[in-house]
Scaffold this motif. Structure first.
Motif, short mmCIF file in Angstrom:
data_model
loop_
_atom_site.label_atom_id
_atom_site.label_comp_id
_atom_site.label_asym_id
_atom_site.label_seq_id
_atom_site.Cartn_x
_atom_site.Cartn_y
_atom_site.Cartn_z
N ASN A 83 7.28 10.67 12.73
CA ASN A 83 7.45 9.21 12.37
C ASN A 83 6.05 8.78 11.80
O ASN A 83 5.47 7.96 12.57
N PRO A 84 5.47 9.41 10.82
CA PRO A 84 4.10 9.11 10.60
C PRO A 84 3.91 7.80 9.88
O PRO A 84 5.10 7.30 9.29
N SER A 85 2.87 7.36 9.77
CA SER A 85 2.40 6.09 9.22
C SER A 85 2.46 6.09 7.60
O SER A 85 2.73 5.42 6.86
N LEU A 86 1.96 7.37 7.28
CA LEU A 86 1.83 7.53 5.64
C LEU A 86 2.42 9.07 5.39
O LEU A 86 2.08 10.03 6.16
N LEU A 87 3.22 9.00 4.46
CA LEU A 87 3.84 10.25 4.06
C LEU A 87 3.27 10.64 2.72
O LEU A 87 3.49 9.64 1.73
N ILE A 88 2.71 11.88 2.40
CA ILE A 88 2.21 12.22 1.03
C ILE A 88 3.42 12.95 0.26
O ILE A 88 3.66 14.22 1.11
#
Ligand code: ADP
Ligand code: SF4
Ligand code: MG
Lengths: 314, 312, 330
Positions: free
Chosen positions: A164-169
């Motif tokens: 559950n990352p804060s930011l996904l690239i």
């Protein structure tokens, strides 16, 4: 504020000197925002994406800061970044088809990866996530070679977002796929955000018409700098930067897929990033260029949530 | 995605491994712009060091014999004398000048490397290009032949051939070596050709009616020239080692002198037990230095052409 | 998978066929009258030996028979295990001479191959991308792998055997002993085995270490490694995966190097007068014992083919991809 990037500069070391692939980039991505990152090939999109998670061997962090959820990311220090990778920032790489170790069963690989991060694998959760992207638990017992390209892509999406990352690239995740798979992938990305598994997202693409369907905002890059950032429909309907305008007008019709035609509509080519010229980098190709453009235009907000780097747009 | 025929993974991996086995990393042809390649070449320590060693020995092989006014097998000095100002590498039990033998032996070594390695490279390219480009039945047959020659232990075949037919000259020896040592090169080149065959520029040439041999020579070979060159270097080194073994066993050319033959004589006439180290150290050291330098050069070239392998 | 083994077995079968055919054909290319020239080249004293040889050769070449018949007879004799009579140790059948020598060669070769492969791969993987080790060990590796087997053997024999005098340099056991199952004899066997083993091991070790080092560096640039690194996987896991994948081409490399390793063992045996197949080959050549030479050739080919097959099986065990549908062999 989820992500704040300030004056980020990243160069590639080459024989002929430093390629200034990211030359002073500042922007923010809000919580829950899906930001499309567009621009022609070579404009620095992938460099920006990688800078936020893992610099490859030839990249050098020259300056600027990246702050995620109030914490500064040590982007220039790979060892220190490890703590943030996967759990805070994660990536769906451009090479999803070959991102999985060919000689490990997928389930085993995931377990080993999590173990090496000191995380426990919850098999039920993993299966639930696989179900979300339409995969059965069977894939865990298979080798990557046994899966189709689309399946591998979905496995990578599940793996990358497990913590559950804060930011996904997501870098060009659709370019290797056929149209219907592209739509499915786009829907999945949207779902990841809507279910809260991922807080915000940067979707790198050269295909504005596709990203338009899922992105809240679109940011356009040109030759290592930002050209314009605005809500997606604003970018498409009322772009202010001359480059964005040309980019949008060269699309046959929004919603129809446009292959990477390298903007055949715009004469000329972008400047070399080895030794970029002073002033506005689009000057050579810009139909509106005037004297002042010899000076670098600042990336400023011209309307709420709408920033542009052009003297004519202010 | 690739146009490879249904073939087992083991085989295709084997192909990329063929070069590895001979001492180099698996190579993907990455075409660096020429200027960049040259820049890296001149700054690559491995390449430069290897090249210097090879050139020094090559010059010695070419020039030193000119300065010696007797033959390598002439009995010119006192028997079994240690290195001295007059005989730099000492003399054999029979009073032959070891230095003269060494210098002439280097010639044979380079010659067998050049001819044997060259012939193997030519056969390997012919088979590899044809199999890789034509595909289908031609490929099946050539592949079968390649695999057969590959599993036959080359030195042992050469033993039989040389024992029966007798080999008089370095040229004939090189011929037989070339005929038996091409298979791994053919496999590697075939795999590379496969991956190039479906590229745009090849399609373009094919569609515009260019004939197959011409496509191979004009479009495919230049695109893997660095790879071909490295293959040749490895074949060159391999030929030298095989020839040395044959000479050592006593099946080398019956005329002249070679480094392997020197080792053979030294062992046969008990140089070890007599403590005549100057007789057996130079020839082995010469072979090791040349072949080692070739291998190191090859790694250097690999780094020049394949930027991924460069250390930053 | 079965298709894979079928293909391999077909190739090995054909190879054996080619080897036998070479064996049959080469003598026929000999200049002049082969029987006469072989008899004169053999120059042996015992008249009964000469007679036996003439009979054998005439039978072997069978010049009065049509070619296909000669060829068929050759195969028939071969399949009965009849490789002729040795001239060197007349009148022992060649098969017996070879069978006595084979254990010595295997005793050298098998441990040298396996240990050098395991140790070389471990070491190469360890050295890769570790700067100081890489820079010091790599040149040593290259020197080792470029060393002619017989030269290293000679150096070891000279340095450790003759100058230092710590190990024997000739034979497989002390000349003063009769083979027996005593500790003393076994000790002597091991003592004589050490140097030839060491020289084979070292040269091969250098090659494997370098090959592995290069493969690891290559693997560490693979996409799956970059992905793992992007997700913050530990260095240990990354290296473990890279090693595991790099070992596969090294297995194939083992098959490709078998011929070279066998050749290395042959010349090493010659240096140490070690009574294996290499020693037989030398004796056969020195005594113009062509039957012995040809027989040894066939034995070696068979051995290499069997080893190849064993490696094929090992590969299938280690690489999961060979066991599943062979579809996407990218
Ligand atoms: N490994 C590299 N070495 C040197 N220059 C590079 C490298 N990778 C990318 N670049 C340069 O950096 C610039 C930006 O590249 P990239 O971020 O990949 O663009 P995009 O993803 O928008 O296509 C380009 O000018 C490209 O030539
Ligand atoms: S600043 Fe000038 S050159 Fe740059 S885009 Fe605006 S008008 Fe064109
Ligand atoms: Mg990109």
């Amino acid at each position: 504020m989820s992500l704040t990037v300030t004056d980020l500069r990243v160069h590639y070391r080459t024989l002929r000197g430093e390629v200034k692939a990211l030359d002073g980039v500042s922007f923010t991505v809000a919580d829950g925002e899906i930001m499309g990152l567009a621009g022609e090939s070579g404009s620095g999109k992938s460099t920006l994406g990688k800078s936020l998670i893992r610099l490859d061997g030839r990249m050098r962090h020259v300056g600027g800061t990246v702050e995620l959820d109030g914490v500064e990311l040590p982007v220039g220090d790979s060892a220190a970044m490890d703590r943030f990778r996967f759990s805070e920032v994660s990536v769906i790489p451009q090479y999803s088809m070959s991102a999985l170790n060919p000689t490990r069963k997928i389930g085993k690989m995931v377990a080993e990866l999590l173990a090496s991060r000191g995380e426990r694998l919850d098999p039920a959760e993993l299966e639930r996530r696989l179900e979300l992207v339409g995969l059965s638990r069977d894939v865990l017992g298979r080798y990557p070679i046994e899966l189709s390209g689309g399946m591998k892509q979905r496995v990578v999406m599940v793996v990358s977002t497990l913590l559950n990352p804060s930011l996904l690239i997501a870098d060009e995740v659709t370019s290797a796929l056929d149209v219907s798979s592209q739509k499915a992938v786009a829907r999945t990305l949207l779902g990841l955000r809507d279910t809260g598994l991922v807080t915000s997202m940067i979707v790198v693409t050269h295909d504005i018409s596709l990203v338009y369907q899922i992105a809240d905002t679109i940011m356009v890059m040109y030759a290592g700098r930002l050209a314009e950032k605005a809500p997606a429909d604003v970018i498409v309907t009322e772009p202010r930067h001359p480059y964005t305008r040309l980019l949008i007008s060269s699309l046959p019709e929004v919603g129809v897929r446009q292959a990477d035609k390298r903007l055949s509509g715009i004469p000329g080519s972008p400047p070399s990033l080895l030794d970029p010229p002073e002033g506005c980098r689009f000057r050579d190709r810009c139909p509106l260029a005037f004297d002042r453009c010899a000076e670098q235009p600042p990336f400023t907000e011209v309307a709420p949530g709408h920033s542009v780097a052009c003297w004519k747009a202010a | 995605m690739t146009a490879e025929p249904p073939e087992s993974v083991a085989e295709s991996v084997a192909e990329s491994a063929a070069v590895t086995a001979a001492g180099s990393a698996a190579v993907v042809t990455v075409r660096a712009p020429r200027r960049e390649a040259l820049y890296f070449a001149l700054r690559n320590g491995k390449l430069v060091a290897g090249l210097v060693v090879v050139l020094v020995f090559l010059l010695a092989a070419l020039l030193v014999p000119l300065t010696i006014d007797y033959g390598p097998n002439d009995y010119v000095g006192p028997a079994a004398s240690a290195p001295s100002g007059e005989y730099w590498f000492g003399t054999t039990t029979f009073g032959q000048d070891v230095f003269a033998q060494f210098a002439y032996g280097l010639r044979a070594t380079f010659l067998v490397g050049l001819l044997g390695g060259g012939l193997a490279a030519v056969i390997g390219m012919a088979v590899g290009f044809t199999a890789g480009y034509r595909g289908g039945l031609v490929d099946e047959i050539l592949n079968m032949i390649t695999n057969i020659v590959l599993v036959l232990p080359a030195l042992v075949v050469l033993l039989i051939v040389n024992a029966y037919l007798g080999v008089r000259s370095v040229g004939v020896q090189a011929l037989f070596i070339g005929l038996t040592s091409w298979p791994w090169a053919a496999r590697a080149i075939r795999a590379q050709t496969f991956s190039l065959r479906s590229r745009d520029f090849v399609d373009l040439a094919r569609l515009s009616g260019v004939r197959t041999p011409k496509i191979i020579v004009r479009e495919i070979a230049p695109n893997m020239s660095s790879y071909l060159f490295m293959t040749f270097i490895l074949l060159f080194g391999g030929s030298i080692l095989i020839a040395a073994s044959l000479d050592f066993i006593g099946l080398g050319p019956t005329q002249g002198v070679s480094l392997g033959l020197m080792l053979n004589n030294a062992a046969r006439w008990s140089a070890l037990h007599l403590g005549m180290w100057w007789w057996f150290i130079p020839p082995g050291a010469g072979i090791t230095a040349i072949v080692g330098a070739l291998y190191v050069m090859n790694v250097g070239l690999d780094e020049v052409f394949n930027p991924k392998l460069r250390e930053m | 998978m079965w298709r894979y083994f079928g293909r391999k077995l077909l190739i090995y079968g054909l190879t054996f066929f080619v080897a036998v055919t070479i064996n049959w054909m080469i003598p026929r290319f000999m200049p002049g009258d082969p029987v006469q020239s072989m008899l004169s080249r053999a120059n042996i004293a015992q008249p009964e030996a000469v007679e036996a040889m003439r009979a054998h050769y005439t039978n072997l070449f069978g010049f009065d028979l049509p070619l296909w018949k000669q060829y068929a007879n050759f195969w028939a004799a071969l399949l009965q295990g009849d490789l002729g009579i040795s001239i060197w140790v007349f009148p022992t059948p060649v098969t017996d001479v070879i069978v006595r020598a084979v254990p010595y060669t295997l005793g050298l070769l098998v441990p040298a191959i396996l240990l050098s492969w395991v140790a070389g791969n471990r070491f190469g993987a360890f050295a890769a991308r570790r700067k100081w080790l890489d820079n010091t060990a790599l040149p040593v590796g290259y020197v080792l792998t470029a060393t002619p087997y017989m030269w290293l053997a000679i150096l070891l024999a000279w340095g450790l055997g003759i100058v230092a005098g710590v190990l024997p340099v000739a034979g497989a056991y002390s000349f003063a002993m009769e083979p027996s199952w005593s500790w003393e004899f076994l000790g002597s066997l091991v003592e004589h085995w050490l140097l030839p083993f060491a020289s084979l091991f070292l040269v091969a070790f250098g090659g494997w270490a370098i090959g592995m080092r290069n493969m690891i560096i290559y693997e560490l640039e693979a996409d799956y490694v970059h992905y793992l690194q992007s997700l913050g996987a530990s260095r240990r896991l990354v290296r473990r995966y890279a090693f595991r994948n790099a070992i596969l081409p090294q297995i194939t490399g083992l098959a490709l190097q078998l011929g070279v390793l066998v050749a290395g063992a042959l010349v090493t045996e010659i240096v140490f007068s070690y009574p294996g197949l290499g020693h037989l080959i030398l004796k056969a050549i020195q005594n113009q014992d062509f039957f012995l030479l040809q027989g040894t050739f066939l034995f070696i080919v068979i051995g290499v083919l069997i080893a190849n097959f064993v490696i094929d099986v090992a590969y299938v065990v280690v690489d999961p991809r060979t066991r599943i549908g062979m579809g996407e062999a990218a």
